[in-house]
Design an enzyme around this catalytic site. Structure first.
Site, PDB file in Angstrom:
ATOM      1  N   ASN A 164       0.883  -1.165   0.000  1.00  0.00           N
ATOM      2  CA  ASN A 164       0.000   0.000   0.000  1.00  0.00           C
ATOM      3  C   ASN A 164       0.918   1.211   0.000  1.00  0.00           C
ATOM      4  O   ASN A 164       1.462   1.600   1.029  1.00  0.00           O
ATOM      5  CB  ASN A 164      -0.887  -0.030   1.250  1.00  0.00           C
ATOM      6  CG  ASN A 164      -1.867   1.123   1.282  1.00  0.00           C
ATOM      7  OD1 ASN A 164      -1.794   2.036   0.455  1.00  0.00           O
ATOM      8  ND2 ASN A 164      -2.768   1.091   2.233  1.00  0.00           N
ATOM      9  N   ARG A 171      -2.669  -2.166  -3.296  1.00  0.00           N
ATOM     10  CA  ARG A 171      -3.884  -1.429  -3.003  1.00  0.00           C
ATOM     11  C   ARG A 171      -3.835  -0.171  -3.881  1.00  0.00           C
ATOM     12  O   ARG A 171      -2.852   0.570  -3.874  1.00  0.00           O
ATOM     13  CB  ARG A 171      -3.907  -1.038  -1.523  1.00  0.00           C
ATOM     14  CG  ARG A 171      -5.147  -0.286  -1.148  1.00  0.00           C
ATOM     15  CD  ARG A 171      -4.813   1.121  -0.744  1.00  0.00           C
ATOM     16  NE  ARG A 171      -6.034   1.876  -0.500  1.00  0.00           N
ATOM     17  CZ  ARG A 171      -6.040   3.074   0.045  1.00  0.00           C
ATOM     18  NH1 ARG A 171      -4.913   3.642   0.421  1.00  0.00           N
ATOM     19  NH2 ARG A 171      -7.167   3.717   0.196  1.00  0.00           N
ATOM     20  N   HIS A 196     -12.700   2.447   0.757  1.00  0.00           N
ATOM     21  CA  HIS A 196     -12.655   1.345   1.734  1.00  0.00           C
ATOM     22  C   HIS A 196     -13.301   0.077   1.163  1.00  0.00           C
ATOM     23  O   HIS A 196     -13.738  -0.795   1.909  1.00  0.00           O
ATOM     24  CB  HIS A 196     -13.436   1.668   3.035  1.00  0.00           C
ATOM     25  CG  HIS A 196     -12.800   2.689   3.916  1.00  0.00           C
ATOM     26  ND1 HIS A 196     -13.558   3.558   4.675  1.00  0.00           N
ATOM     27  CD2 HIS A 196     -11.498   2.966   4.183  1.00  0.00           C
ATOM     28  CE1 HIS A 196     -12.749   4.339   5.374  1.00  0.00           C
ATOM     29  NE2 HIS A 196     -11.501   4.005   5.091  1.00  0.00           N
ATOM     30  N   ARG A 204     -12.066  14.426   9.229  1.00  0.00           N
ATOM     31  CA  ARG A 204     -12.886  14.850   8.082  1.00  0.00           C
ATOM     32  C   ARG A 204     -14.313  15.146   8.543  1.00  0.00           C
ATOM     33  O   ARG A 204     -14.853  14.432   9.391  1.00  0.00           O
ATOM     34  CB  ARG A 204     -12.950  13.770   7.012  1.00  0.00           C
ATOM     35  CG  ARG A 204     -11.625  13.449   6.365  1.00  0.00           C
ATOM     36  CD  ARG A 204     -11.850  12.538   5.163  1.00  0.00           C
ATOM     37  NE  ARG A 204     -10.599  12.003   4.663  1.00  0.00           N
ATOM     38  CZ  ARG A 204     -10.307  10.707   4.618  1.00  0.00           C
ATOM     39  NH1 ARG A 204     -11.188   9.798   5.001  1.00  0.00           N
ATOM     40  NH2 ARG A 204      -9.150  10.306   4.159  1.00  0.00           N
ATOM     41  N   GLU A 244      -7.718  -5.947   5.351  1.00  0.00           N
ATOM     42  CA  GLU A 244      -7.617  -5.506   3.956  1.00  0.00           C
ATOM     43  C   GLU A 244      -6.446  -6.169   3.237  1.00  0.00           C
ATOM     44  O   GLU A 244      -6.535  -6.489   2.060  1.00  0.00           O
ATOM     45  CB  GLU A 244      -7.503  -3.982   3.903  1.00  0.00           C
ATOM     46  CG  GLU A 244      -8.827  -3.331   4.289  1.00  0.00           C
ATOM     47  CD  GLU A 244      -8.697  -1.858   4.624  1.00  0.00           C
ATOM     48  OE1 GLU A 244      -8.803  -1.049   3.704  1.00  0.00           O
ATOM     49  OE2 GLU A 244      -8.498  -1.530   5.808  1.00  0.00           O
TER      50      GLU A 244
END
Ligand code: ADP
Length: 401
Positions: free
Chosen positions: A7, A95, A184, A245, A387
């Site tokens: 990633n 990813r 996601h 956020r 993940e």
């Protein structure tokens, strides 16, 4: 058979080497501050086992290749490397943030795939170039091992147009590709599959609402194994309130603040992405710190906690409305897996929707999927996400055809 999962960020590389026979992690780590002074490599061999060995190296890395070369040295170290040679890496799974409408499933990286990732840079300006850099590093260092791209957006590509289009002038979709992509996706796919398995059902017959609550938070409505809606949008800013956020706000706030405060678009973006959410309300963005502050009577920390839970509850309601009968509400990621306070607050007073959690079951700590609902309730599950394993499994699936 070992798959290396990468990633790659703009100045970092997160990696994990997974043995696919046992589905266990041989090693995992992070190279940070690539291209800057103060570089750091944190490497863990056999993570989360009794044999775990952690190595921290303070060293500057000129670029991603230099960082990954050092990782390869550690992995293949004759004394305590986890493999003997690079050739023991069967494939590299990457990813990738955004594949837009062109990439709807994981695929072997070729020139076309790289071109698509490049094409979507305007929509993923930080991640897509970094993901490409990771792919190029893998091609240089592991020429024998094919690279597979697993995209954050692919699981959400099954959303119907009424869910993914914004009610803006249609040309904005045609010209600028403005639509809901969702993020996601790897986690939502893994967790919805695991939930079906836990319930003893085929994923094609399982309908769930997944709440991925980490630093970034998103939810998805998954009907019979397919995503029909998700909270993140064109970018990961939309939807739930997150660590830093803001999530959903009245869009008119944006020009209003820019005018009143004299902000540039970039400054406004920073306010909404980095200075809002939990941090914006109470000055803290780690949920553990927020709980500690709440315990001391910090009213803003309490407010931030309640606001986050309230917004999750609102989306659960709206997703049940669009899905009809759901098999389970599923909590995952850092907060979803570990924070019984948050799960209790979200599920409080939802008996009218058939949702009741068992207070004692909710408090149990475990790394395994579990059911925390009270008898007779819609199932409420806690399912740890993984993940990296999902990326590794998708990589093998692609290569085996
Ligand atoms: P990321 O989006 O960076 O992958 P994670 O999924 O690791 O994030 O989640 C990070 C969040 O999980 C942080 O807010 C952290 O405080 C929270 N978290 C981790 N452990 C706990 C815990 N035991 N109780 C409450 N919150 C926790």
């Amino acid at each position: 058979m070992n798959v290396l999962v990468i990633n790659s960020g703009s100045s970092s590389i997160k990696y994990q080497l997974i043995n696919m026979e046992t589905e266990t992690s041989l090693c995992a780590g992070l190279v940070e501050r690539i291209g800057f002074a103060g570089g750091k490599l944190t490497h863990k061999a056999h993570p989360d086992t009794d044999a775990e060995k952690k190595i921290v190296i303070d060293q500057d890395f000129a670029d991603h290749v230099a960082g990954m070369k050092r990782v390869v040295e550690l992995i293949t170290d004759p004394a305590d490397g986890v493999i003997k040679d690079k050739s023991e890496i069967y494939a590299v799974g990457h990813r990738v943030l955004l594949g837009g409408e062109k990439i709807t499933k994981s695929l072997k990286i070729d020139e076309w795939a790289k071109e698509v990732i490049r094409e979507y840079i305007p929509l993923g300006p930080l991640h897509n170039p970094a993901n490409l850099a990771g792919i190029e590093v893998a091609e240089e260092l592991f020429p024998h091992a094919p690279s597979v791209g697993v995209f954050d957006t692919e699981f959400h590509q099954t959303m119907p147009p009424k869910a993914y289009l914004y009610p803006l002038p249609y040309e904005m979709y045609e010209e600028l590709q403005i639509r809901r992509y969702g993020f996601h996706g790897t986690s939502h796919r893994y967790v919805s599959k695991s939930a079906a398995k836990f319930l003893g059902k085929a994923k094609e017959d399982t309908t769930v609402v997944v709440c991925h609550l980490g630093n970034g938070c998103s939810m998805s409505a998954v009907k019979n194994g397919q995503c029909v809606d998700t909270t993140m949008g064109l970018t990961p800013l939309e939807g739930l309130m997150m660590g830093t956020r803001c999530g959903d706000i009245d869009p008119a706030i944006v020009p209003f603040v820019m005018e009143r405060k004299g902000c540039t678009p970039a400054e406004m973006d920073t306010i909404m992405n980095k200075q809002s959410g939990l941090l914006g309300i109470c000055g803290l963005n780690d949920m553990r710190d927020i709980h500690a502050a709440r315990e001391k009577g910090d009213a803003k920390a309490q407010l931030a906690f309640e606001m986050m839970a309230y917004r999750i509850k609102k989306y659960i309601g709206s997703y049940i409305a669009i899905l009809g009968k759901v098999d389970a509400i599923v909590f995952t990621a850092g907060i979803g897996e570990n924070d019984d306070f948050m799960r209790a607050e979200v599920c409080k007073d939802m008996e009218h929707m058939g949702i009741t959690i068992d207070t004692e079951k909710n408090k149990v700590r475990s790394g395994e999927p579990r059911d925390i609902s009270a008898g007779g309730s819609v199932k409420v599950l806690v399912v740890p996400t993984n993940e990296e394993l999902e990326i590794a499994q998708a990589t093998v699936e692609v290569l085996k055809g």
